[in-house]
Scaffold this active site. Structure first.
Site, PDB file in Angstrom:
ATOM      1  N   THR A 183      32.608 -34.894   2.252  1.00 20.81           N
ATOM      2  CA  THR A 183      31.860 -33.549   2.276  1.00 20.81           C
ATOM      3  C   THR A 183      31.832 -32.931   1.125  1.00 20.81           C
ATOM      4  OG1 THR A 183      33.753 -32.394   3.106  1.00 20.81           O
ATOM      5  CG2 THR A 183      32.517 -33.340   4.676  1.00 20.81           C
ATOM      6  N   GLU A 330      29.311 -35.954   8.273  1.00 18.72           N
ATOM      7  CA  GLU A 330      29.981 -36.582   9.411  1.00 18.72           C
ATOM      8  C   GLU A 330      29.283 -37.528  10.298  1.00 18.72           C
ATOM      9  OE1 GLU A 330      30.508 -33.561   8.228  1.00 18.72           O
ATOM     10  OE2 GLU A 330      32.546 -33.103   8.184  1.00 18.72           O
ATOM     11  N   LYS A 441      29.514 -10.476  11.686  1.00 19.71           N
ATOM     12  CA  LYS A 441      30.039 -10.185  13.003  1.00 19.71           C
ATOM     13  C   LYS A 441      29.943  -8.736  12.829  1.00 19.71           C
ATOM     14  CE  LYS A 441      32.350 -14.431  13.513  1.00 19.71           C
ATOM     15  NZ  LYS A 441      32.908 -15.356  12.610  1.00 19.71           N
ATOM     16  N   TRP A 446      27.080 -10.974  16.987  1.00 17.31           N
ATOM     17  CA  TRP A 446      26.627 -11.866  15.925  1.00 17.31           C
ATOM     18  C   TRP A 446      25.312 -11.599  15.167  1.00 17.31           C
ATOM     19  CZ3 TRP A 446      28.555 -17.176  17.996  1.00 17.31           C
ATOM     20  CH2 TRP A 446      29.797 -17.007  18.054  1.00 17.31           C
TER      21      TRP A 446
HETATM   22  P1  ADP Z   1      28.797 -29.873   3.548  1.00 13.26           P
HETATM   23  O1  ADP Z   1      29.346 -29.793   4.834  1.00 13.26           O
HETATM   24  O2  ADP Z   1      29.858 -30.172   2.417  1.00 13.26           O
HETATM   25  O3  ADP Z   1      28.028 -28.628   3.227  1.00 13.26           O
HETATM   26  P2  ADP Z   1      26.685 -31.680   4.476  1.00 13.26           P
HETATM   27  O4  ADP Z   1      25.720 -32.200   3.785  1.00 13.26           O
HETATM   28  O5  ADP Z   1      27.551 -32.497   5.307  1.00 13.26           O
HETATM   29  O6  ADP Z   1      27.954 -31.004   3.377  1.00 13.26           O
HETATM   30  O7  ADP Z   1      26.391 -30.522   5.135  1.00 13.26           O
HETATM   31  C1  ADP Z   1      26.075 -30.203   6.651  1.00 13.26           C
HETATM   32  C2  ADP Z   1      25.779 -28.654   6.936  1.00 13.26           C
HETATM   33  O8  ADP Z   1      24.503 -28.519   6.303  1.00 13.26           O
HETATM   34  C3  ADP Z   1      25.449 -28.653   8.404  1.00 13.26           C
HETATM   35  O9  ADP Z   1      26.650 -28.532   9.004  1.00 13.26           O
HETATM   36  C4  ADP Z   1      24.729 -27.346   8.546  1.00 13.26           C
HETATM   37  O10 ADP Z   1      25.452 -26.357   8.325  1.00 13.26           O
HETATM   38  C5  ADP Z   1      23.989 -27.675   7.135  1.00 13.26           C
HETATM   39  N1  ADP Z   1      22.818 -28.115   7.323  1.00 13.26           N
HETATM   40  C6  ADP Z   1      22.112 -29.402   7.159  1.00 13.26           C
HETATM   41  N2  ADP Z   1      20.566 -29.211   7.851  1.00 13.26           N
HETATM   42  C7  ADP Z   1      20.523 -28.144   8.140  1.00 13.26           C
HETATM   43  C8  ADP Z   1      19.425 -27.372   8.468  1.00 13.26           C
HETATM   44  N3  ADP Z   1      18.093 -27.984   8.649  1.00 13.26           N
HETATM   45  N4  ADP Z   1      19.088 -26.157   8.821  1.00 13.26           N
HETATM   46  C9  ADP Z   1      20.403 -25.394   8.440  1.00 13.26           C
HETATM   47  N5  ADP Z   1      21.397 -26.183   7.980  1.00 13.26           N
HETATM   48  C10 ADP Z   1      21.598 -27.386   7.858  1.00 13.26           C
END
Ligand code: ADP
Length: 544
Positions: A183, A330, A441, A446
């Site tokens: 990640t 993940e 918050k 929220w």
């Molecule tokens: P990291 O968790 O290290 O940022 P990732 O690439 O796994 O790397 O990121 C996943 C996260 O990115 C998701 O949990 C979400 O919060 C965000 N994300 C991915 N795609 C979208 C989307 N289309 N709209 C909003 N958030 C997104």
């Protein structure tokens, strides 16, 4: 149980590569080289070199399950590693070169990478951390102009010395590990997701489904999303499975180069984060009559929320269909895709746009549910109630690699807790309201920073907007909007406040606006909220 009488055929990358060799040898793979010229070869060349790499890795002593790191942009050498490493039995570990050197050495050591395959353009990055690691061999993707330093190996020489005849397609269990991604550390220390051959094979098939990205042989695919960002969302694997032409942009991710690639190679599908496609839109807007992107059928945007205004602008001004998608490291990474169903396509255009701007509904074999953090109950699919999204499916992680950390991210019944706060509508479309920790918050309610950001970025003068929570005596937290204006454009606090009014409850409106030059971004191009929160630590609202 009466067992079905079906062959126990294993879903692995060797079978995907063999298929490409048998059927798609003629298909082209194009790479933008460091000097911006174009390198071209065919699948036949690619398969031959991937096999040689597999042979060479064995010679270097890489054994089944051992990790081989890559540090490279999207290019043909990297694609060779995508297949060469896993078919050798090794595990492809793609590393993000934009990470801080401490994270780089941490990740390489944690993964116990035995070999590193490094692009010749990234020597400085390599030098910043590799002495802190236990890597045995460093192999350089050499571009003719850079000599390989002592103690390192030239990739071209390595391949030249490898005999393709020594390669035999291996048969191994589909559960074997094939690839490892960490990640990007938006949330704490990087943690590894370890994908199996089966997960990659099934994810690739899913990407080709009509309801998702509908990838096929006639496509030309340009992944602007880097190959070190969750395997470029699985596109190199999926493209190879279906025999699509592949256009690798190298390190040239600026709007001008992206547009040039799209036009020249008649790209039909491209994918990346919003921060890539926002400048592309601006460049197209400047001289729409000079560009022909008529071949482009889909622009996949994900990684962070694609603002509604962006989706609308591409469609209305350039006839380009943006498909919004959501996923995570993940999840290999695709979880939901916003393709509209027959029922939704009957709605008026503006209502359709509302659905296109959501993150979409789950792709086949991905199941979703969202849980209220306070009551622990699952939230109704009413498009309003927010909860934390949980997922399960055949390409979702079951735990993190080689650590006890993050065990709390998995539920007792084996679902993965995403940390994303969503609402789900009756059609199963999710709307990401925020990352757990980014929600504002206020007074027990929220406020979704993402929704405010999207609305602000729909304003014609706004290039980028990020909303962060500022501690507040009375309300606990209140939103501050940090805004980057487009060059030569103006907008005042009042203009922006007016722009938001009407679309949001009054208490959602930011208490203040700060105009800055640039929003800090993560190594994967997302807004770095953590850095912004630090930058505005101790911020005082004028009248609070
Ligand atoms: P990291 O968790 O290290 O940022 P990732 O690439 O796994 O790397 O990121 C996943 C996260 O990115 C998701 O949990 C979400 O919060 C965000 N994300 C991915 N795609 C979208 C989307 N289309 N709209 C909003 N958030 C997104």
């Amino acid at each position: 149980m009466l067992e079905g009488l079906i062959q126990d055929y294993q879903l692995t990358l060797p079978t995907m590569l063999r298929r490409a060799e048998t059927l798609y040898g003629y298909r082209e793979i194009v790479t933008r080289k460091p000097d911006k010229s174009f390198h071209r070869y065919t699948y036949a060349d690619f398969v031959s070199r991937a096999k040689k790499l597999a042979v060479a890795l064995k010679r270097l002593g890489v054994e089944s399950g051992e990790r081989v790191g890559t540090l490279a942009p999207n290019n043909y050498q990297h694609l060779e590693a995508y297949f060469g490493v896993p078919v050798s039995g090794g595990v492809l570990h793609t590393i993000n070169p934009r990470l801080h050197e401490d994270d780089l050495s941490y990740i390489v050591n944690h993964a116990e990478d035995k070999v590193l395959l490094v692009d010749g353009t990234l020597m400085e990055v390599l030098e910043s951390f590799w002495e802190e690691t236990n890597v045995k061999h460093v192999v350089i993707f050499d571009h003719s102009e850079d000599p390989v330093p002592n103690g390192m190996t030239s990739y071209e020489e390595l391949l030249a010395d490898a005999d393709e005849e020594e390669f035999a397609y291996p048969e191994f269990p589909e559960k074997q590990a094939a690839a490892l991604c960490y990640t990007s550390g938006t949330t704490g220390r990087p943690k590894g997701s370890l994908y199996s051959h089966r997960a990659i094979a099934l994810h690739s098939m899913m990407v080709a489904l009509g309801n998702t990205l509908a990838l096929r042989e006639t496509d030309c695919v340009l992944p602007v999303v880097p190959m070190y960002h969750v395997n470029a969302w699985g596109l190199p694997f999926a493209s190879t499975l279906v025999g699509a032409k592949q256009m690798m942009p190298g390190a040239h991710l600026d709007a001008y180069s992206v547009i040039e690639n799209l036009e020249q190679e008649k790209v039909t599908l491209t994918a990346g984060v919003p921060t890539v496609y926002i400048p592309v839109l601006e460049a197209l807007d400047e001289e729409p009559e000079n560009h022909d992107l008529s071949a482009l059928r889909s622009m996949i945007i994900g990684g962070s929320a694609a603002p509604k205004g962006l989706i609308q602008a591409y469609k209305e001004r350039h006839g380009i269909d943006v498909i919004h998608a959501w996923g995570m490291t993940e999840m290999s990474p695709i979880g939901t895709v916003s393709t509209l169903t027959s029922e939704l396509l009957e709605l008026p255009e503006d209502e359709q746009l509302d659905y296109r701007a959501k993150q979409g509904y789950p792709v086949p074999f991905i199941e979703i549910r969202a849980r209220d953090e306070d009551t622990d109950e699952f939230v109704p699919w009413d498009d309003e109630t927010m909860g934390e999204l949980e997922v399960r499916g055949p390409w979702v992680a079951s735990s993190y690699f080689n650590t006890e950390e993050g065990a709390e991210d998995f539920t007792e019944d084996g679902w993965f807790k995403t940390g994303d706060i969503v609402s789900i509508d009756e059609h199963g479309f999710i709307n990401i309201q925020d990352r757990d920790k980014d929600l504002v918050k206020s007074g027990g309610e929220w406020i979704s920073s993402v929704q405010l950001e999207n609305a602000l970025m729909a304003h014609e003068a706004v290039a980028e907007a990020a909303v962060i929570a500022i501690p507040h005596e009375k309300w606990d937290e209140r939103p501050l909007a940090v805004v980057v204006l487009k060059e030569g454009q103006e907008a005042t606090t009042e203009d922006l406040q007016k722009h938001l009014q009407g679309d949001f409850a009054k208490f959602w409106l930011p208490d203040a606006y700060e105009f800055i030059e640039e929003i800090p971004k993560t190594a994967t191009g997302k807004f770095r909220k953590l850095a912004l929160r630090e930058q505005f630590e101790g911020y005082q609202f004028a009248q609070s």
